[in-house]
Design a protein around this motif. Sequence first.
Motif, PDB file in Angstrom:
ATOM      1  N   VAL A 146      -6.841  42.477  79.940  1.00  0.00           N
ATOM      2  CA  VAL A 146      -7.123  42.606  81.378  1.00  0.00           C
ATOM      3  C   VAL A 146      -6.649  41.350  82.107  1.00  0.00           C
ATOM      4  O   VAL A 146      -6.075  41.425  83.201  1.00  0.00           O
ATOM      5  N   THR A 147      -6.865  40.187  81.478  1.00  0.00           N
ATOM      6  CA  THR A 147      -6.328  38.949  82.058  1.00  0.00           C
ATOM      7  C   THR A 147      -4.812  39.066  82.202  1.00  0.00           C
ATOM      8  O   THR A 147      -4.242  38.759  83.256  1.00  0.00           O
ATOM      9  N   ALA A 148      -4.173  39.529  81.131  1.00  0.00           N
ATOM     10  CA  ALA A 148      -2.698  39.642  81.144  1.00  0.00           C
ATOM     11  C   ALA A 148      -2.238  40.600  82.244  1.00  0.00           C
ATOM     12  O   ALA A 148      -1.227  40.343  82.911  1.00  0.00           O
ATOM     13  N   THR A 198       8.143  30.149  74.224  1.00  0.00           N
ATOM     14  CA  THR A 198       7.854  29.118  73.232  1.00  0.00           C
ATOM     15  C   THR A 198       6.414  29.227  72.770  1.00  0.00           C
ATOM     16  O   THR A 198       5.578  29.856  73.430  1.00  0.00           O
ATOM     17  N   ASP A 199       6.145  28.632  71.614  1.00  0.00           N
ATOM     18  CA  ASP A 199       4.782  28.526  71.085  1.00  0.00           C
ATOM     19  C   ASP A 199       4.812  27.416  70.035  1.00  0.00           C
ATOM     20  O   ASP A 199       5.877  27.116  69.484  1.00  0.00           O
ATOM     21  N   ILE A 200       3.646  26.819  69.757  1.00  0.00           N
ATOM     22  CA  ILE A 200       3.631  25.827  68.676  1.00  0.00           C
ATOM     23  C   ILE A 200       3.745  26.520  67.324  1.00  0.00           C
ATOM     24  O   ILE A 200       4.032  25.891  66.318  1.00  0.00           O
ATOM     25  N   CYS A 233       0.892  29.909  79.573  1.00  0.00           N
ATOM     26  CA  CYS A 233      -0.156  30.723  78.947  1.00  0.00           C
ATOM     27  C   CYS A 233      -0.662  30.054  77.673  1.00  0.00           C
ATOM     28  O   CYS A 233      -1.037  30.730  76.710  1.00  0.00           O
ATOM     29  N   ALA A 234      -0.632  28.710  77.657  1.00  0.00           N
ATOM     30  CA  ALA A 234      -1.157  27.985  76.493  1.00  0.00           C
ATOM     31  C   ALA A 234      -2.383  27.205  76.957  1.00  0.00           C
ATOM     32  O   ALA A 234      -3.344  27.796  77.424  1.00  0.00           O
ATOM     33  N   LEU A 235      -2.317  25.894  76.859  1.00  0.00           N
ATOM     34  CA  LEU A 235      -3.467  25.094  77.288  1.00  0.00           C
ATOM     35  C   LEU A 235      -3.215  24.472  78.658  1.00  0.00           C
ATOM     36  O   LEU A 235      -2.157  24.659  79.253  1.00  0.00           O
TER      37      LEU A 235
HETATM   38  P1  NAD Z   1      -4.698  32.071  72.574  1.00  0.00           P
HETATM   39  O1  NAD Z   1      -5.355  31.009  71.769  1.00  0.00           O
HETATM   40  O2  NAD Z   1      -4.733  33.461  72.071  1.00  0.00           O
HETATM   41  O3  NAD Z   1      -3.179  31.686  72.832  1.00  0.00           O
HETATM   42  C1  NAD Z   1      -2.733  30.404  73.120  1.00  0.00           C
HETATM   43  C2  NAD Z   1      -1.336  30.300  72.529  1.00  0.00           C
HETATM   44  O4  NAD Z   1      -0.746  29.095  72.998  1.00  0.00           O
HETATM   45  C3  NAD Z   1      -1.330  30.243  70.998  1.00  0.00           C
HETATM   46  O5  NAD Z   1      -0.384  31.160  70.490  1.00  0.00           O
HETATM   47  C4  NAD Z   1      -0.952  28.797  70.693  1.00  0.00           C
HETATM   48  O6  NAD Z   1      -0.250  28.664  69.485  1.00  0.00           O
HETATM   49  C5  NAD Z   1      -0.093  28.469  71.898  1.00  0.00           C
HETATM   50  N1  NAD Z   1       0.028  27.044  72.210  1.00  0.00           N
HETATM   51  C6  NAD Z   1      -0.907  26.071  72.132  1.00  0.00           C
HETATM   52  N2  NAD Z   1      -0.406  24.893  72.537  1.00  0.00           N
HETATM   53  C7  NAD Z   1       0.882  25.124  72.880  1.00  0.00           C
HETATM   54  C8  NAD Z   1       1.926  24.320  73.389  1.00  0.00           C
HETATM   55  N3  NAD Z   1       1.775  23.015  73.596  1.00  0.00           N
HETATM   56  N4  NAD Z   1       3.114  24.897  73.649  1.00  0.00           N
HETATM   57  C9  NAD Z   1       3.298  26.211  73.443  1.00  0.00           C
HETATM   58  N5  NAD Z   1       2.354  27.037  72.954  1.00  0.00           N
HETATM   59  C10 NAD Z   1       1.158  26.500  72.679  1.00  0.00           C
HETATM   60  O7  NAD Z   1      -5.342  31.964  74.046  1.00  0.00           O
HETATM   61  P2  NAD Z   1      -5.319  33.055  75.194  1.00  0.00           P
HETATM   62  O8  NAD Z   1      -6.593  33.799  75.155  1.00  0.00           O
HETATM   63  O9  NAD Z   1      -4.026  33.792  75.176  1.00  0.00           O
HETATM   64  O10 NAD Z   1      -5.398  32.119  76.480  1.00  0.00           O
HETATM   65  C11 NAD Z   1      -4.264  31.398  76.926  1.00  0.00           C
HETATM   66  C12 NAD Z   1      -4.639  30.575  78.153  1.00  0.00           C
HETATM   67  O11 NAD Z   1      -5.119  31.426  79.182  1.00  0.00           O
HETATM   68  C13 NAD Z   1      -5.749  29.541  77.913  1.00  0.00           C
HETATM   69  O12 NAD Z   1      -5.529  28.423  78.733  1.00  0.00           O
HETATM   70  C14 NAD Z   1      -6.988  30.261  78.383  1.00  0.00           C
HETATM   71  O13 NAD Z   1      -8.013  29.370  78.772  1.00  0.00           O
HETATM   72  C15 NAD Z   1      -6.433  31.026  79.562  1.00  0.00           C
HETATM   73  N6  NAD Z   1      -7.198  32.212  79.907  1.00  0.00           N
HETATM   74  C16 NAD Z   1      -7.396  33.187  78.997  1.00  0.00           C
HETATM   75  C17 NAD Z   1      -8.141  34.307  79.336  1.00  0.00           C
HETATM   76  C18 NAD Z   1      -8.367  35.425  78.363  1.00  0.00           C
HETATM   77  O14 NAD Z   1      -8.841  36.490  78.787  1.00  0.00           O
HETATM   78  N7  NAD Z   1      -8.029  35.261  77.099  1.00  0.00           N
HETATM   79  C19 NAD Z   1      -8.658  34.419  80.631  1.00  0.00           C
HETATM   80  C20 NAD Z   1      -8.404  33.419  81.564  1.00  0.00           C
HETATM   81  C21 NAD Z   1      -7.670  32.307  81.183  1.00  0.00           C
END
Ligand code: NAD
Length: 345
Positions: A146-148, A198-200, A233-235
């Motif tokens: 839903v966020t996506a 990209t991703d780590i 969409c990471a940190l």
């Molecule tokens: P997740 O942990 O599933 O995904 C994060 C991804 O980012 C991982 O694949 C990780 O390997 C990658 N990553 C980490 N550091 C990285 C870097 N330096 N460069 C590239 N990739 C990197 O988390 P998520 O649930 O997909 O959330 C992603 C972001 O969205 C977070 O900041 C989270 O707080 C925010 N968010 C998520 C939601 C949700 O519903 N999940 C809602 C609002 C906000």
Amino acid sequence: DAAGLDAFDNHERVWHGRDTVRGLNAIVAIHNTALGPGLGGTRVWPHETFEAALTDVLRLSRGMTFKSAIAGMDFGGGKALIIANSKTDKTPALLEAYAEMLAALDGQYYTGEDVGFTVADADFLRARTPNVTGTTVGGSGNPSPVTAHGVFLGVKAALKHRGIDRLEGVHVAVQGLGSVGWTLCEKLAAEGARLTVTDIDDARIRQAVEAFGATGVATDAILPVPAQVFAPCALGGVLSAETIPALGAKIVAGAANNQLARHEDARLLMERGVLYAPDYVINAGGLLNVAAELAPGGYDRDATMEKVAKIPDTLADIFRRAEEQNRPTNDIASEIADERIAARR
Ligand code: NAD
């Protein structure tokens, strides 16, 4: 440090929970409950220092106050952080201890998923304490799709503001291929966007190359990609005075919380002609979804998706006002949130 100072913004309560036997070292921060109890996910992240963890959770909980307010919800801002490696340290014993901590907070704080904290973890907690959302049993499950969806609509709203009505051929640079980033890529690719990712985790990059025909780049190469949209969409903290000059895209629209190192960095983006979709506006879909579980009649998916469908309207309004007033978009967004909170007070 300077980047964290604005995190210390009159939080109502901050708890530190320690259980050395079961390995728990957690912080729950409640920023503001003027609109209702604190609601926000639990992050599991191995911060190297307690100060770094505290700064992270304070900034996140503050963001939740704005997110709830601007999405028109009756919840306040709260967030939790367990200082641990989610892959190696998140034992049942640790989660048991955390469940006890949550239960002791007695309805002041409701939690759900965040980075490092899964639906299975939420289910585990829910069996032990009621103040958990995003569960499969009696809940709405994983909020990430839903966020996506909300972020996807937000990317389109930003493009529309720049006069682009279709995704076909639009180049989007996606940082982070986790729960939200991956689903966002699926949606973008389905409408013909060209992706650089990209991703780590190299395996995630390879999967995206295969699944979406994306171009994969190293983590430090994503910012300068000359895409139309950069979707973090990471940190958090990826956009700062140091990194913004290297940004290749003219639109920033992504899911990550606290994308800006400092609130004022939005002005740097504006001065470079970059349209910034404030993070807590564009990524509110997950919060709307979990909050719906706590509504009097229980979770109603259709009603929730109607609210998520309004995210692009809110963004369009913010973009327009920011342009008219020649001010950064996040100034406008925080003003709207502040007005809602003040009106309730
Ligand atoms: P997740 O942990 O599933 O995904 C994060 C991804 O980012 C991982 O694949 C990780 O390997 C990658 N990553 C980490 N550091 C990285 C870097 N330096 N460069 C590239 N990739 C990197 O988390 P998520 O649930 O997909 O959330 C992603 C972001 O969205 C977070 O900041 C989270 O707080 C925010 N968010 C998520 C939601 C949700 O519903 N999940 C809602 C609002 C906000």
